[in-house]
Scaffold this motif. Structure first.
Motif, PDB file in Angstrom:
ATOM      1  N   VAL A  53       0.833  -1.204   0.000  1.00 32.63           N
ATOM      2  CA  VAL A  53       0.000   0.000   0.000  1.00 32.63           C
ATOM      3  C   VAL A  53       0.868   1.255   0.000  1.00 32.63           C
ATOM      4  O   VAL A  53       0.520   2.282  -0.590  1.00 32.63           O
ATOM      5  CB  VAL A  53      -0.938  -0.006   1.238  1.00 32.63           C
ATOM      6  CG1 VAL A  53      -1.488   1.368   1.523  1.00 32.63           C
ATOM      7  CG2 VAL A  53      -2.064  -0.978   1.028  1.00 32.63           C
ATOM      8  N   GLY A 110      -4.222   5.577  -1.485  1.00 37.36           N
ATOM      9  CA  GLY A 110      -4.042   4.656  -0.357  1.00 37.36           C
ATOM     10  C   GLY A 110      -5.337   3.954   0.002  1.00 37.36           C
ATOM     11  O   GLY A 110      -5.380   2.733   0.184  1.00 37.36           O
ATOM     12  N   PHE A 111      -6.407   4.713   0.070  1.00 30.92           N
ATOM     13  CA  PHE A 111      -7.699   4.145   0.438  1.00 30.92           C
ATOM     14  C   PHE A 111      -8.148   3.120  -0.593  1.00 30.92           C
ATOM     15  O   PHE A 111      -8.530   1.988  -0.260  1.00 30.92           O
ATOM     16  CB  PHE A 111      -8.718   5.272   0.575  1.00 30.92           C
ATOM     17  CG  PHE A 111     -10.083   4.822   0.979  1.00 30.92           C
ATOM     18  CD1 PHE A 111     -11.110   4.767   0.060  1.00 30.92           C
ATOM     19  CD2 PHE A 111     -10.342   4.462   2.286  1.00 30.92           C
ATOM     20  CE1 PHE A 111     -12.385   4.353   0.442  1.00 30.92           C
ATOM     21  CE2 PHE A 111     -11.606   4.051   2.680  1.00 30.92           C
ATOM     22  CZ  PHE A 111     -12.629   4.000   1.747  1.00 30.92           C
ATOM     23  N   VAL A 114      -6.102  -0.019  -0.329  1.00 33.11           N
ATOM     24  CA  VAL A 114      -6.489  -0.947   0.733  1.00 33.11           C
ATOM     25  C   VAL A 114      -7.681  -1.773   0.300  1.00 33.11           C
ATOM     26  O   VAL A 114      -7.713  -3.004   0.449  1.00 33.11           O
ATOM     27  CB  VAL A 114      -6.859  -0.197   2.027  1.00 33.11           C
ATOM     28  CG1 VAL A 114      -7.441  -1.141   3.045  1.00 33.11           C
ATOM     29  CG2 VAL A 114      -5.663   0.484   2.584  1.00 33.11           C
ATOM     30  N   LEU A 115      -8.664  -1.101  -0.265  1.00 31.67           N
ATOM     31  CA  LEU A 115      -9.865  -1.830  -0.684  1.00 31.67           C
ATOM     32  C   LEU A 115      -9.501  -2.903  -1.709  1.00 31.67           C
ATOM     33  O   LEU A 115      -9.887  -4.063  -1.591  1.00 31.67           O
ATOM     34  CB  LEU A 115     -10.888  -0.863  -1.281  1.00 31.67           C
ATOM     35  CG  LEU A 115     -11.505   0.155  -0.330  1.00 31.67           C
ATOM     36  CD1 LEU A 115     -12.628   0.904  -1.015  1.00 31.67           C
ATOM     37  CD2 LEU A 115     -12.022  -0.519   0.919  1.00 31.67           C
ATOM     38  N   MET A 116      -8.704  -2.479  -2.674  1.00 27.77           N
ATOM     39  CA  MET A 116      -8.341  -3.414  -3.741  1.00 27.77           C
ATOM     40  C   MET A 116      -7.555  -4.594  -3.201  1.00 27.77           C
ATOM     41  O   MET A 116      -7.859  -5.752  -3.476  1.00 27.77           O
ATOM     42  CB  MET A 116      -7.449  -2.661  -4.731  1.00 27.77           C
ATOM     43  CG  MET A 116      -7.865  -2.759  -6.142  1.00 27.77           C
ATOM     44  SD  MET A 116      -6.856  -1.686  -7.161  1.00 27.77           S
ATOM     45  CE  MET A 116      -5.198  -1.934  -6.531  1.00 27.77           C
ATOM     46  N   LEU A 117      -6.517  -4.284  -2.432  1.00 32.14           N
ATOM     47  CA  LEU A 117      -5.625  -5.343  -1.961  1.00 32.14           C
ATOM     48  C   LEU A 117      -6.325  -6.253  -0.954  1.00 32.14           C
ATOM     49  O   LEU A 117      -5.947  -7.412  -0.798  1.00 32.14           O
ATOM     50  CB  LEU A 117      -4.375  -4.733  -1.317  1.00 32.14           C
ATOM     51  CG  LEU A 117      -3.415  -4.063  -2.292  1.00 32.14           C
ATOM     52  CD1 LEU A 117      -2.383  -3.258  -1.527  1.00 32.14           C
ATOM     53  CD2 LEU A 117      -2.724  -5.107  -3.145  1.00 32.14           C
ATOM     54  N   SER A 118      -7.311  -5.721  -0.243  1.00 34.41           N
ATOM     55  CA  SER A 118      -7.994  -6.555   0.746  1.00 34.41           C
ATOM     56  C   SER A 118      -9.116  -7.348   0.123  1.00 34.41           C
ATOM     57  O   SER A 118      -9.769  -8.130   0.809  1.00 34.41           O
ATOM     58  CB  SER A 118      -8.586  -5.684   1.858  1.00 34.41           C
ATOM     59  OG  SER A 118      -7.622  -4.860   2.393  1.00 34.41           O
ATOM     60  N   GLY A 119      -9.376  -7.085  -1.138  1.00 37.88           N
ATOM     61  CA  GLY A 119     -10.465  -7.818  -1.781  1.00 37.88           C
ATOM     62  C   GLY A 119     -11.822  -7.355  -1.308  1.00 37.88           C
ATOM     63  O   GLY A 119     -12.787  -8.109  -1.288  1.00 37.88           O
ATOM     64  N   VAL A 120     -11.907  -6.116  -0.933  1.00 41.38           N
ATOM     65  CA  VAL A 120     -13.145  -5.551  -0.419  1.00 41.38           C
ATOM     66  C   VAL A 120     -13.595  -4.490  -1.412  1.00 41.38           C
ATOM     67  O   VAL A 120     -12.753  -3.760  -1.915  1.00 41.38           O
ATOM     68  CB  VAL A 120     -12.863  -4.935   0.971  1.00 41.38           C
ATOM     69  CG1 VAL A 120     -13.902  -3.946   1.385  1.00 41.38           C
ATOM     70  CG2 VAL A 120     -12.710  -6.028   2.002  1.00 41.38           C
ATOM     71  N   PRO A 121     -14.806  -4.219  -1.752  1.00 39.94           N
ATOM     72  CA  PRO A 121     -15.991  -4.952  -1.321  1.00 39.94           C
ATOM     73  C   PRO A 121     -16.127  -6.323  -1.969  1.00 39.94           C
ATOM     74  O   PRO A 121     -15.739  -6.511  -3.119  1.00 39.94           O
ATOM     75  CB  PRO A 121     -17.138  -4.047  -1.785  1.00 39.94           C
ATOM     76  CG  PRO A 121     -16.576  -3.098  -2.738  1.00 39.94           C
ATOM     77  CD  PRO A 121     -15.110  -3.067  -2.578  1.00 39.94           C
ATOM     78  N   THR A 122     -16.699  -7.234  -1.193  1.00 40.52           N
ATOM     79  CA  THR A 122     -16.893  -8.580  -1.698  1.00 40.52           C
ATOM     80  C   THR A 122     -18.138  -9.161  -1.073  1.00 40.52           C
ATOM     81  O   THR A 122     -18.522  -8.771   0.032  1.00 40.52           O
ATOM     82  CB  THR A 122     -15.673  -9.469  -1.369  1.00 40.52           C
ATOM     83  OG1 THR A 122     -15.968 -10.795  -1.743  1.00 40.52           O
ATOM     84  CG2 THR A 122     -15.392  -9.433   0.116  1.00 40.52           C
ATOM     85  N   GLU A 124     -18.335 -12.575  -1.077  1.00 39.19           N
ATOM     86  CA  GLU A 124     -17.915 -13.922  -0.687  1.00 39.19           C
ATOM     87  C   GLU A 124     -17.524 -13.946   0.760  1.00 39.19           C
ATOM     88  O   GLU A 124     -16.861 -13.020   1.236  1.00 39.19           O
ATOM     89  CB  GLU A 124     -16.682 -14.321  -1.481  1.00 39.19           C
ATOM     90  CG  GLU A 124     -16.982 -14.982  -2.790  1.00 39.19           C
ATOM     91  CD  GLU A 124     -15.670 -15.334  -3.477  1.00 39.19           C
ATOM     92  OE1 GLU A 124     -15.642 -15.275  -4.706  1.00 39.19           O
ATOM     93  OE2 GLU A 124     -14.688 -15.617  -2.764  1.00 39.19           O
ATOM     94  N   THR A 125     -17.864 -15.012   1.428  1.00 43.75           N
ATOM     95  CA  THR A 125     -17.386 -15.160   2.802  1.00 43.75           C
ATOM     96  C   THR A 125     -16.197 -16.099   2.759  1.00 43.75           C
ATOM     97  O   THR A 125     -16.278 -17.172   2.159  1.00 43.75           O
ATOM     98  CB  THR A 125     -18.451 -15.803   3.685  1.00 43.75           C
ATOM     99  OG1 THR A 125     -19.712 -15.285   3.325  1.00 43.75           O
ATOM    100  CG2 THR A 125     -18.163 -15.526   5.141  1.00 43.75           C
ATOM    101  N   ALA A 126     -15.114 -15.693   3.400  1.00 42.42           N
ATOM    102  CA  ALA A 126     -13.950 -16.581   3.448  1.00 42.42           C
ATOM    103  C   ALA A 126     -14.332 -17.841   4.214  1.00 42.42           C
ATOM    104  O   ALA A 126     -15.074 -17.775   5.181  1.00 42.42           O
ATOM    105  CB  ALA A 126     -12.794 -15.872   4.131  1.00 42.42           C
TER     106      ALA A 126
END
Lengths: 173, 452, 406
Positions: A53, A110-111, A114-122, A124-126
């Motif tokens: 990030v 940065g914001f 974070v969203l992109m790298l965290s896979g959010v929004p999603t 799917e439930t891990a």
């Protein structure tokens, strides 16, 4: 040999970190953790390199400065008006604009990073996620062969896992 | 406090969740009446603004030479309030201050709504509101662009950046908490939180990126805070007007912003603490530290007043001397007196450790500070304009009902939004409270031991 | 080695911890002594050879610089108490207090300015009627003398309590959130507030009055922020130097301690440039001749222009770029070099503030001013020796250090 998921929950991050260390030592490294707080102990135990990030933020900051210079210098030259005897390219005001844009684009990059790298929004439930992991429990979900399951479970229990549940690696919940 | 010595509470993660989530339970009639009251005032203000757009700025009290008065005062006041939120959430994060965790979400929320309120005022002050976008650079056929050498354009950039970055920082902090709230919620709230949480699950991958981004955003927000109120102060300092043209304005305004902002945090949190029964999350220790910040910034503001006065005398410029003499002893001298009383003298009470943790005294002091700081902006802005260079140009100024009600409306808007938010989204950061649970327990122990 | 320790132990009270060998060997003390002698000789020679003006310029610049370092460091120590800093146990506090004896030296040296007043203060030979109530010799020396004296008294009262057992025990109680002992809670704020007031006054009286027409309300704050930064930077430099000279596992080998010192050097250098810019942009934009001449002389005209740029580079640009990364802050060589350069830059800044008001057309730096500066440095180092010994003591005592995870 089917892969199964072993879901365990811990009451605090120290025990969770210990379990992670053991798992990594035994090279059973295919796991995910869940935690309600960002824990330095867990992050250290997992030992991955620093998040990229920061490069995104840097890129954003630099683009901000360049954009600032471009619009301030560029637009002043369009009409070339004399404003209070100040030079056309007067660096004190332009520094202010470049600074603000640096922070703006750095923050936005940065914001979004974070969203992109965290896979959010999603939606799917891990696999293995449980609501309690957002509240007061730390969780580790290990994916392994059925053969290694016993070993993994004993490691987890040793480190102080409260609950251990075995699940077939079917669909995510 | 209860008469019998209570057992020292040792909150757990679940206790924190419970206390914070309890605040978000469906509210009663009193709450909705309060919201209704706030937004009624907002509606009145909006109506008066609409009338002003229709009739023009003549409905205000603005007359030459005082062309900036209540509206700009409000603008500076609300931007100032916003700053304390970022101070507490970003700057104290970088200092790893331990008492920050319980108060930072409320403070940051205050920031968002304060900046949103502040941002309205340059618009309200525009005669032709529909041309507001002229302040921003956009391509057009005649290549007309804002003049970047003007402090008002710096303002547009600074305040927009501040609003954006604060919102992003706030949102980032909220995501894990909303995910937590999502689990316990039912019905429409569950759907609401599920959408807002965007699927956050607290995996190691997510936390890794989040922690780094949070640190970097805090690192960006810190110089941003200082720069924004410096830019706002430069709206005045760039002029040659005595009383405005002063090099100390930038750091002085920043300190003043933190001063009034932290006072506003105290004003909001003390009643909240009482009404929601969260004495075990927000301890006396937290307020002791907040009070110290108020005291420190009060001293900085006093230093600035003294330095400005001294320099006016030392420089010996007759026009500047006249401006200051009018400020202190002229028709508006009573405002200056109140300002000194509220900003310099009353906060000195906070040197007493007992007063710092006396909730009533602290609350009253915080209200005085806010009154004093509003008056300070007004005295500087309108007061200096009133007695500018040429005595034949001196004028006066009386706020009209439009300006008064819009000011009242802005307070109602701010408090109303804050009250709304606190019921529907977590007003305390469960994530950070849990991270800092060790310190929370120590604080509770310290308070109980002191009380015993 | 052990007999030295026993000797030292017997000399001190039973409650004090074991002493270490003095950090300043005989050679260093002799060198400092030689520097002092050289400086004094150069000063006297210049006075007798009709070059008194440049001698007094150097005297004032060095007085301001070294007083700033010494006082800034003491205020750093009081700030650590105010922010409840426990990242280094008691050592950072000792580090801040190390240079304190110079406060009294500076106090006496200040009165020395009396003898050069007609060459330093333009308003002595050409009194300004309007400002005569403020800018006159008796009042200036009285108020500044009292201010510096009060500052030194308060500082030493604070240091005395800070060195006590109660305060020391507090600094190593890393897991507690209790406040420091009561007397610290009183004296630390007094030192900090007095510092702001006294050093603003010094800035207005000893720097701004050299160009009596000029004024800048931010100047006092800017000046004392620079003093604070130079104190912190001197602390960082000392830490890096002592790291190599003290035994194994001294506190300065702990990278977290270096990191925290580096962060302060970084942050307050940014604060300094902010205050400089805040003054520059207001004066530039207003374009009032009574304000602009001061800046124009120093920044836009030769021969001073390159020196001003050098100041910005040494005080801000280098620390900002080189100390931004965490790893750089923890690298002693980088931190040490940046600190040394920064201190040189701050000395240069004091020079650029003072000297153009007295000698505008040419930079009068030569052997005289160089040797006088060396002399002051010698005094400063010699007066710091007892304090540095205490730092060494604290740094090698194996105290627990606050656990602030990165």
């Amino acid at each position: 040999m089917s892969t199964i998921a072993i879901i365990s929950s811990f009451a605090d991050d120290t025990r969770c970190a210990r379990a992670i260390e053991q798992l990594r030592e035994a090279e059973l490294g295919d796991f995910n953790t869940f935690s309600p707080i960002p824990s330095h102990k867990i992050e250290y135990a997992i030992g991955r390199s620093k998040s990229p990030v920061r490069w995104l933020v840097l890129a954003g900051g630099i683009s901000g400065v360049l954009t600032g210079l471009a619009i301030t210098i560029g637009t002043t030259y369009e009409w070339g008006l004399n404003a209070g005897g100040k030079p056309l390219v007067s660096w004190p005001p332009f520094i202010v604009i470049c600074f603000e844009l640096m922070v703006l684009l750095g923050g936005i990059f940065g914001f979004l990073g974070v969203l992109m790298l965290s896979g959010v929004p999603t939606t799917e439930t891990a696999p293995g996620y449980d609501g309690r992991f957002g509240g007061d429990r730390f969780g580790i979900v290990v994916r392994c062969d059925e053969a290694q399951a016993e070993r993994v479970e004993s490691m987890l229990k040793e480190s102080g896992a409260e609950e251990i549940v075995r699940e077939d690696e079917a669909q995510p919940r | 406090m209860a008469a019998a010595p209570k057992a020292i509470p040792e909150p757990s993660f679940r206790d924190i969740d419970r206390s914070v989530l309890r605040v978000m339970e469906p509210a009663g009639l009193a709450y909705w009446a309060w919201i209704g009251f706030c937004f009624t005032l907002v509606a009145i203000a909006a109506g008066l603004w609409a009338r002003q757009i229709y009739s023009g700025l003549g409905v205000t009290g603005l007359r030459q030479p005082v062309m900036w008065a209540v509206y700009i005062t409000n603008f500076v006041f609300w931007v100032g309030i916003a700053h304390s939120g970022t101070l507490i959430s970003a700057i104290l994060f970088l200092f790893r201050t331990k008492w920050r965790t319980a108060v930072y979400r409320a403070a940051e929320t205050m920031t968002i709504f304060a900046v949103a309120t502040a941002g309205l005022f340059p618009l309200i002050h525009l005669g032709r509101v529909w041309f507001f976008y002229w302040l921003l650079p956009y391509p057009n056929e005649r290549s007309l662009q804002p003049d970047f050498r003007s402090p008002l354009v710096w303002d547009a950039f600074a305040v927009s950046t501040y609003l954006t970055i604060s919102a992003l920082f706030w949102t980032m902090g909220l995501i894990p908490d909303i995910a937590n709230a999502r689990e316990a919620a039912t019905g429409w709230r569950k759907k609401f939180y599920t959408v807002l949480a965007m699927g956050w699950q607290g995996t190691d991958r997510q936390w890794r990126h989040y922690s780094m981004a949070y640190l970097l955003m805090a690192g960006l927000a810190t110089p941003l805070v200082v720069s924004v109120h410096s830019v706002v102060s430069w709206d005045f300092a760039m002029a040659q007007l005595p009383g405005w043209h002063s090099t100390i304005f930038a750091p002085y305004f920043v300190a003043g912003a933190i001063f009034s902002g932290v006072a506003m945090v105290i004003t909001l949190l003390i009643p909240m603490r009482k009404m929601l029964g969260i004495e075990d999350l927000l301890t006396e220790w937290h307020f002791d530290n907040l009070a110290k910040v108020v005291l420190l910034t009060s001293l900085v503001v006093s230093y600035s007043y003294i330095t400005e006065t001294f320099m006016a005398w030392y420089a010996g410029d007759p026009i500047e001397l006249m401006t200051f003499r009018m400020r202190y002893f002229g028709p508006w001298g009573w405002m200056f007196g109140m300002m000194v009383l509220c900003n310099c003298l009353i906060p000195l009470l906070l040197f007493s450790p007992r007063i710092r943790v006396n909730m009533i005294a602290l609350w009253v002091i915080s209200i005085f500070v806010n009154i004093g700081m509003w008056l300070e902006r007004f005295v500087i802005i309108a007061g200096s304009l009133r007695v500018n260079f040429e005595p034949s140009q001196w004028g006066s100024y009386h706020p009209s009902i439009t300006e008064i009600m819009i000011t009242v409306g802005s307070f109602a808007w701010f408090v109303g939004l804050f009250s709304l938010f606190s019921r529907f989204l977590p007003i305390f950061s469960m994530t950070e409270l849990k991270e800092g649970i060790v310190w929370l327990r120590k604080a509770l122990k310290m308070d109980r031991v002191k009380a015993a | 080695m052990s007999s030295n320790l026993q000797l030292a132990h017997r000399k001190r009270a039973a409650t004090k911890p074991q002493a270490v060998e003095s950090v300043a060997g005989a050679t260093m003390k002799a060198a400092a002594g030689a520097m002092i002698v050289l400086g004094a000789i150069a000063f006297v020679v210049a006075l007798s050879r009709g070059r008194a003006a440049i001698a007094w310029e150097a005297y004032l610049v060095n007085l301001l610089f070294f007083l700033g370092v010494a006082q800034g460091a003491v205020v750093a120590s009081s700030s650590f108490y105010l922010t409840q800093a426990k990242w280094g146990g008691s050592t950072p506090y000792r580090l801040g207090e190390a240079f304190a004896p110079f406060l009294w030296v500076g106090f006496f040296l200040f009165f020395g300015l009396y003898f050069g007043r007609s060459l330093i203060f333009p308003w002595v030979t050409h009194p300004i009627a309007q400002k005569a109530a403020w800018l006159n010799t008796p009042f200036l020396f009285a108020r500044d003398g009292i201010a510096l004296g009060a500052m030194a008294v308060a500082s030493f009262a604070f240091i005395r309590v800070s060195r006590g057992d109660g305060a020391r025990a507090w600094t190593i109680a890393t897991d507690e959130i209790e406040l420091p002992p009561h007397s610290i809670r009183v004296l630390a704020p007094v030192v900090a507030v007095l510092f702001a007031a006294v050093y603003s006054l010094i800035a207005f009286d000893l720097v701004m009055s050299l160009a009596p027409v000029w004024r800048s309300t931010l100047f006092g704050w800017y000046f004392f922020a620079g003093c604070f930064w130079s104190g912190v930077t001197a602390m960082a430099l000392t830490a890096v130097v002592l790291r190599g000279r003290l035994g194994e596992n001294n506190l300065f080998t702990n990278p977290t301690v270096m990191h925290d010192l580096g962060k302060m050097v970084f942050a307050f250098s940014v604060f300094w440039i902010y205050l400089l810019f805040a003054q520059y942009i207001v004066i530039w934009y207003g374009d009032l001749p009574v304000e602009t001449f001061f800046i124009v002389q120093r920044v836009h005209h030769m021969p001073w222009s390159p020196l001003s740029v050098a100041c910005v580079v040494l005080i801000w640009l280098i620390p900002f770029t080189l100390l931004m990364s965490v790893r750089a802050k923890k690298t002693p060589v980088i931190l040490g070099t940046v600190s040394a350069l920064g201190l040189a830059g701050m000395w240069l800044e004091r020079y650029v503030l003072v000297v153009p008001s007295l000698s505008l057309d040419a930079i009068p730096f030569g052997a005289t001013q160089f040797l006088i500066s060396i002399g002051f440095l010698g005094v400063f180092l010699l007066s710091a020796v007892p304090g540095l010994n205490r730092v060494a003591q604290a740094a090698t005592s194996g105290e627990p250090v606050g656990d602030d995870a990165e």
